[in-house]
Scaffold this motif. Structure first.
Motif, PDB file in Angstrom:
ATOM      1  N   ILE A   1       4.898  39.859 -84.434  1.00  0.00           N
ATOM      2  CA  ILE A   1       4.931  39.233 -85.754  1.00  0.00           C
ATOM      3  C   ILE A   1       5.406  37.790 -85.629  1.00  0.00           C
ATOM      4  O   ILE A   1       4.869  36.891 -86.290  1.00  0.00           O
ATOM      5  N   ALA A   2       6.388  37.548 -84.787  1.00  0.00           N
ATOM      6  CA  ALA A   2       6.903  36.201 -84.595  1.00  0.00           C
ATOM      7  C   ALA A   2       5.824  35.282 -84.026  1.00  0.00           C
ATOM      8  O   ALA A   2       5.654  34.147 -84.475  1.00  0.00           O
ATOM      9  N   SER A   3       5.081  35.780 -83.069  1.00  0.00           N
ATOM     10  CA  SER A   3       4.020  34.983 -82.453  1.00  0.00           C
ATOM     11  C   SER A   3       2.908  34.666 -83.453  1.00  0.00           C
ATOM     12  O   SER A   3       2.439  33.528 -83.531  1.00  0.00           O
ATOM     13  N   ALA A   4       2.516  35.672 -84.216  1.00  0.00           N
ATOM     14  CA  ALA A   4       1.456  35.464 -85.206  1.00  0.00           C
ATOM     15  C   ALA A   4       1.898  34.491 -86.291  1.00  0.00           C
ATOM     16  O   ALA A   4       1.153  33.586 -86.676  1.00  0.00           O
ATOM     17  N   SER A   5       3.111  34.638 -86.776  1.00  0.00           N
ATOM     18  CA  SER A   5       3.614  33.750 -87.825  1.00  0.00           C
ATOM     19  C   SER A   5       3.759  32.318 -87.321  1.00  0.00           C
ATOM     20  O   SER A   5       3.465  31.371 -88.037  1.00  0.00           O
ATOM     21  N   ALA A   6       4.210  32.166 -86.097  1.00  0.00           N
ATOM     22  CA  ALA A   6       4.344  30.830 -85.526  1.00  0.00           C
ATOM     23  C   ALA A   6       2.965  30.184 -85.359  1.00  0.00           C
ATOM     24  O   ALA A   6       2.802  28.983 -85.616  1.00  0.00           O
TER      25      ALA A   6
END
Length: 57
Positions: free
Chosen positions: A23-28
């Motif tokens: 989720i962190a990677s996608a949001s970034a």
């Protein structure tokens, strides 16, 4: 649009803090795309404003 980029960046940071790497990677990634779109539109607006004879603010 810049507000959306900041929102996704905050979501990415919170997700990374809690260990949700995907989720962190996608949001970034989304935040980065939206930020670059914002910058491109800002530059186009400043060029259009300069061409029409009004100085940039």
């Amino acid at each position: 649009m810049l507000g959306w980029a900041i929102t996704f960046l905050v979501i990415a940071l919170i997700a990374a803090l809690f260990g949700f790497g995907g989720i962190a990677s996608a949001s970034a990634g989304i935040a980065q795309i939206i930020f670059f779109v914002f910058i491109a539109l800002f530059v186009i607006a400043m060029i259009a404003r300069a061409i029409r004879g009004r100085p940039p603010v």
